[in-house]
Design an enzyme around this catalytic site. Structure first.
Site, PDB file in Angstrom:
ATOM      1  N   SER A  82       0.797  -1.226   0.000  1.00  0.00           N
ATOM      2  CA  SER A  82       0.000   0.000   0.000  1.00  0.00           C
ATOM      3  C   SER A  82       0.825   1.270   0.000  1.00  0.00           C
ATOM      4  O   SER A  82       0.370   2.290  -0.499  1.00  0.00           O
ATOM      5  CB  SER A  82      -0.955  -0.002   1.192  1.00  0.00           C
ATOM      6  OG  SER A  82      -0.243  -0.137   2.398  1.00  0.00           O
ATOM      7  N   HIS A 107      -5.311  -3.174  -2.912  1.00  0.00           N
ATOM      8  CA  HIS A 107      -4.931  -2.178  -3.922  1.00  0.00           C
ATOM      9  C   HIS A 107      -4.811  -2.789  -5.315  1.00  0.00           C
ATOM     10  O   HIS A 107      -4.371  -2.114  -6.251  1.00  0.00           O
ATOM     11  CB  HIS A 107      -3.620  -1.500  -3.528  1.00  0.00           C
ATOM     12  CG  HIS A 107      -3.757  -0.738  -2.250  1.00  0.00           C
ATOM     13  ND1 HIS A 107      -4.293   0.530  -2.185  1.00  0.00           N
ATOM     14  CD2 HIS A 107      -3.499  -1.100  -0.966  1.00  0.00           C
ATOM     15  CE1 HIS A 107      -4.319   0.932  -0.928  1.00  0.00           C
ATOM     16  NE2 HIS A 107      -3.852  -0.038  -0.161  1.00  0.00           N
ATOM     17  N   LYS A 122     -11.845   0.736  -2.061  1.00  0.00           N
ATOM     18  CA  LYS A 122     -10.832   1.408  -2.883  1.00  0.00           C
ATOM     19  C   LYS A 122     -11.345   1.487  -4.318  1.00  0.00           C
ATOM     20  O   LYS A 122     -12.200   2.305  -4.600  1.00  0.00           O
ATOM     21  CB  LYS A 122      -9.496   0.697  -2.689  1.00  0.00           C
ATOM     22  CG  LYS A 122      -9.076   0.819  -1.214  1.00  0.00           C
ATOM     23  CD  LYS A 122      -7.765   0.228  -0.889  1.00  0.00           C
ATOM     24  CE  LYS A 122      -7.324   0.592   0.517  1.00  0.00           C
ATOM     25  NZ  LYS A 122      -8.187   0.092   1.597  1.00  0.00           N
TER      26      LYS A 122
END
Ligand code: PMP
Length: 389
Positions: free
Chosen positions: A180, A208, A239
């Site tokens: 990250s 991610h 996300k």
């Protein structure tokens, strides 16, 4: 003064003197390429909204219509009375997306990671964790009370030695797929081979990578074609999917066990049903509309080339680009100067990153235009950010 207030004042002063005190700053707009902060309008390079879905009209419409039907709160944990049709539909939709036997939802990535690890391993077992894994995995390891072996970042030889030399009833390896704070990608094929050679289970945090990697956007495991060899693939809805919540794609047995054993699942109120409906729509867009992912990858390559032209090192691996500057004051100063140039890019400092590696962390999004990417590069050139420490 009451004791806790006294303690807090002492600790705040210590944090401030080291440049590590943190403060909130509210946006007065949705997430997107451009956001409003007070009177400022800034180009946003700090959001994990990689595909621009947080403010997508289609997702908002799905949330709005489910909000009408199901209301806001869920009133209880899913095991009590908080389980609603949209939770079940989303789990089934995510299982198809992930090509998994089963999916279990959690209220956040943090809740997933701190819930899953202690549900699977405990005293007498061992967890092998990459040194740069996300804090929620670190906390999940600690909460499990299994022996925790932290291996040097992405070092499969060290992991293999640790697997060989650590006696344990159960062995579980856990790694981020995209890290990250650095944006680099785990050597997953080699990690998987080490796990298979040593009878260890593997859990991958795709927070991610979901929506960003893989032809269908299902993450690094999909990109490498290893989905069905990985025991647990955790992804977030917060996300690239633009919402809130998380899930794990796994076997039916593991998904069933989590219902009885993962404490954040058992003891926390269920996600709002409207957010589940929004996430279901977002998954459709991620899977069937590759144009956003392609635009994002265009930006990733453009930004990589631009950073290199500025003498900074960069690799097109994910939507995350660190510019490591060293001491917190250097990162804060660079963030302030970029902000004067119209960019919102936050300084990331310890303990989120190791001492001496404070950095700017640029996150790109399909919501950006190529003009935004060029403006960021031009601002970096003008303020003269160069790599530290
Ligand atoms: N895993 C990783 C790798 C993350 O970066 C994050 C969030 N920053 C999480 C888990 C936690 O996810 P959430 O924000 O949904 O709690």
């Amino acid at each position: 003064m009451k004791p806790a207030t006294q303690w807090a004042r002492e600790d705040l002063e210590a944090l401030s003197s080291r440049g590590l005190r943190r403060a909130l700053e509210p946006l007065d707009s949705p997430q997107g390429a451009e956001v409003r902060v007070g009177e400022e309008r800034l180009i946003n390079f700090s959001s994990n909204d990689y595909l621009g879905l947080a403010a997508s009209p289609a997702v908002r419409a799905a949330v709005a219509s489910a909000l009408e039907r199901y209301g806001v709160g869920t009133g209880a944990s899913r095991l009590v009375v908080g389980d609603m049709v949209p939770h079940q539909r989303l789990e089934a939709r995510l299982a198809r997306f992930e090509r998994a036997e089963a999916v279990r939802l959690f209220n956040s990535g943090y809740a997933a990671n701190t819930g899953i690890l202690p549900a699977l391993v405990g005293p007498g077992d061992a967890v092998f964790s990459d040194a740069l894994n996300h804090a929620s995995l670190v906390d999940g390891c600690r909460l499990s009370r299994a022996r925790v072996v932290v291996y040097p970042h992405a070092d499969v030889a060290a992991l293999t030695r640790a697997l060989e030399q650590t006696p344990a009833r159960r062995k579980l390896v856990v790694t981020d797929s995209v890290f990250s704070m650095d944006g680099d990608v785990a050597p997953l094929r080699d990690i998987l081979a080490a796990c298979e050679a040593h009878g260890a289970a593997l859990m991958v945090d795709e927070a991610h990578a979901t929506g960003v990697l893989g032809a269908r956007g299902a993450g690094l495991c999909e990109a490498l074609g290893v989905e069905d060899r990985v025991d647990l693939r955790m992804g977030t809805l917060s996300k690239a999917l633009g919402g809130m919540g998380a899930y794990v794609a796994t076997s039916r047995a593991v998904a069933d066990l989590l219902v009885s054993r993962a404490r954040p699942f058992v003891y926390s109120t269920a996600l709002p049903a409207a957010l589940c409906a929004g996430a279901e729509r977002a998954v459709d867009l991620v899977e069937h509309d590759p144009a956003s992912r392609e635009r994002l990858w265009g930006h990733i390559h453009r930004f990589t080339d631009g950073l290199r032209a500025l003498g900074l090192s960069a690799e097109p691996r994910s939507a995350i680009f660190p510019v490591i500057l060293g001491e917190p004051s250097r990162a804060l100063d660079a963030a302030r100067r970029l902000r004067e140039a119209g960019l919102l890019v936050k300084a990331i400092r310890p303990p989120t990153v190791p001492d001496g590696t404070s950095r700017l962390r640029f996150c790109l999004s399909a919501a950006h235009s190529t003009g935004h990417i060029d403006l960021a590069l031009e601002a970096l050139r003008r303020v003269g950010v160069s790599r530290g420490p």
